[in-house]
Scaffold this motif. Structure first.
Motif, mmCIF file in Angstrom:
data_model
loop_
_atom_site.group_PDB
_atom_site.id
_atom_site.type_symbol
_atom_site.label_atom_id
_atom_site.label_comp_id
_atom_site.label_asym_id
_atom_site.label_seq_id
_atom_site.Cartn_x
_atom_site.Cartn_y
_atom_site.Cartn_z
ATOM 1 N N ARG A 102 0.934 -1.222 -0.045
ATOM 2 C CA ARG A 102 -0.273 -0.156 -0.021
ATOM 3 C C ARG A 102 0.935 1.310 -0.083
ATOM 4 N NH1 ARG A 102 -3.216 -1.892 3.752
ATOM 5 N NH2 ARG A 102 -2.254 -0.694 5.399
ATOM 6 N N ARG A 103 1.791 1.309 0.701
ATOM 7 C CA ARG A 103 2.981 2.493 1.022
ATOM 8 C C ARG A 103 3.462 2.552 -0.409
ATOM 9 N NH1 ARG A 103 4.758 0.722 6.447
ATOM 10 N NH2 ARG A 103 6.056 -0.520 5.222
ATOM 11 N N GLY A 104 4.044 1.562 -1.159
ATOM 12 C CA GLY A 104 4.612 1.577 -2.441
ATOM 13 C C GLY A 104 3.538 2.244 -3.388
ATOM 14 N N PHE A 105 2.415 1.531 -3.377
ATOM 15 C CA PHE A 105 1.373 2.287 -4.407
ATOM 16 C C PHE A 105 1.160 3.636 -4.336
ATOM 17 C CE2 PHE A 105 -3.173 3.014 -5.227
ATOM 18 C CZ PHE A 105 -3.346 2.659 -6.428
ATOM 19 N N LEU A 106 0.939 3.956 -2.926
ATOM 20 C CA LEU A 106 0.767 5.526 -2.825
ATOM 21 C C LEU A 106 2.095 6.494 -3.125
ATOM 22 C CD1 LEU A 106 -1.404 5.448 0.489
ATOM 23 C CD2 LEU A 106 -1.984 5.992 -1.560
ATOM 24 N N ARG A 107 3.079 5.852 -2.730
ATOM 25 C CA ARG A 107 4.284 6.719 -3.455
ATOM 26 C C ARG A 107 4.597 6.909 -4.644
ATOM 27 N NH1 ARG A 107 7.180 3.569 0.534
ATOM 28 N NH2 ARG A 107 8.029 2.129 -1.033
ATOM 29 N N ALA A 108 3.991 5.524 -5.575
ATOM 30 C CA ALA A 108 4.154 5.683 -7.047
ATOM 31 C C ALA A 108 2.928 6.666 -7.684
ATOM 32 C CB ALA A 108 3.657 4.516 -7.503
ATOM 33 N N LEU A 109 1.799 6.546 -6.811
ATOM 34 C CA LEU A 109 0.669 7.722 -7.225
ATOM 35 C C LEU A 109 1.284 9.162 -6.959
ATOM 36 C CD1 LEU A 109 -2.524 6.127 -5.763
ATOM 37 C CD2 LEU A 109 -1.871 6.533 -8.297
ATOM 38 N N GLN A 110 1.996 9.284 -5.754
ATOM 39 C CA GLN A 110 2.412 10.683 -5.551
ATOM 40 C C GLN A 110 3.411 11.065 -6.525
ATOM 41 O OE1 GLN A 110 3.645 9.993 -1.471
ATOM 42 N NE2 GLN A 110 2.017 10.947 -0.475
ATOM 43 N N THR A 111 4.380 10.262 -6.809
ATOM 44 C CA THR A 111 5.301 10.438 -8.009
ATOM 45 C C THR A 111 4.730 10.871 -9.273
ATOM 46 O OG1 THR A 111 7.049 9.023 -6.941
ATOM 47 C CG2 THR A 111 7.292 9.454 -9.373
ATOM 48 N N LEU A 112 3.552 10.132 -9.556
ATOM 49 C CA LEU A 112 3.035 10.462 -10.862
ATOM 50 C C LEU A 112 1.923 11.854 -10.713
ATOM 51 C CD1 LEU A 112 1.583 7.023 -11.954
ATOM 52 C CD2 LEU A 112 3.376 8.135 -12.946
ATOM 53 N N ALA A 113 1.648 12.104 -9.825
ATOM 54 C CA ALA A 113 0.642 13.340 -9.474
ATOM 55 C C ALA A 113 1.679 14.347 -9.687
ATOM 56 C CB ALA A 113 0.208 13.202 -8.233
ATOM 57 N N ALA A 114 3.059 14.261 -9.305
ATOM 58 C CA ALA A 114 3.849 15.610 -9.482
ATOM 59 C C ALA A 114 4.437 15.703 -10.581
ATOM 60 C CB ALA A 114 5.116 15.261 -8.160
ATOM 61 N N MET A 115 4.300 14.786 -11.518
ATOM 62 C CA MET A 115 4.655 14.831 -12.820
ATOM 63 C C MET A 115 3.935 15.568 -13.809
ATOM 64 S SD MET A 115 5.869 10.776 -13.549
ATOM 65 C CE MET A 115 6.272 11.376 -15.080
ATOM 66 N N PRO A 116 4.394 16.487 -14.714
ATOM 67 C CA PRO A 116 3.723 17.240 -15.577
ATOM 68 C C PRO A 116 2.928 16.437 -16.525
ATOM 69 C CG PRO A 116 6.170 17.749 -15.547
ATOM 70 C CD PRO A 116 5.905 16.706 -14.917
ATOM 71 N N ARG A 117 1.840 16.833 -16.971
ATOM 72 C CA ARG A 117 0.775 15.733 -17.795
ATOM 73 C C ARG A 117 1.457 15.506 -18.969
ATOM 74 N NH1 ARG A 117 -2.980 16.427 -21.869
ATOM 75 N NH2 ARG A 117 -4.904 14.949 -21.628
ATOM 76 N N ALA A 118 2.248 16.403 -19.702
ATOM 77 C CA ALA A 118 2.813 16.063 -20.932
ATOM 78 C C ALA A 118 3.946 14.892 -20.835
ATOM 79 C CB ALA A 118 3.508 17.590 -21.461
ATOM 80 N N GLU A 119 4.488 14.855 -19.745
ATOM 81 C CA GLU A 119 5.757 13.888 -19.429
ATOM 82 C C GLU A 119 5.069 12.741 -19.479
ATOM 83 O OE1 GLU A 119 9.413 13.008 -16.483
ATOM 84 O OE2 GLU A 119 8.397 14.900 -16.372
ATOM 85 N N ILE A 120 3.707 12.626 -18.883
ATOM 86 C CA ILE A 120 2.941 11.317 -18.629
ATOM 87 C C ILE A 120 2.453 10.818 -19.926
ATOM 88 C CG2 ILE A 120 1.163 10.133 -17.538
ATOM 89 C CD1 ILE A 120 1.479 11.856 -15.194
ATOM 90 N N THR A 121 1.651 11.814 -20.689
ATOM 91 C CA THR A 121 1.182 11.216 -21.823
ATOM 92 C C THR A 121 2.064 11.470 -23.230
ATOM 93 O OG1 THR A 121 0.444 13.724 -22.384
ATOM 94 C CG2 THR A 121 -0.985 12.565 -20.909
#
Length: 50
Positions: free
Chosen positions: A25-44
């Motif tokens: 659960r902690r790993g999953f939440l850390r991954a979500l926090q990392t993704l949430a901090a990334m610019p949208r263009a970097e993800i897409t």
């Protein structure tokens, strides 16, 4: 009504997150926090200008 819907969403999130082991659960939440901090263009992969 908005508060009721938000509360229901949070309750469901809590139930779902209670299923995996705490370490997962902690790993999953850390991954979500990392993704949430990334610019949208970097993800897409979008350049940001069309």
């Amino acid at each position: 009504m908005r508060d009721t819907v938000q509360s229901a969403i949070q309750q469901r999130e809590e139930r779902l997150l209670a299923r995996p082991p705490e370490e997962d659960r902690r790993g999953f939440l850390r991954a979500l926090q990392t993704l949430a901090a990334m610019p949208r263009a970097e993800i897409t992969g979008e350049s940001g200008s069309s």
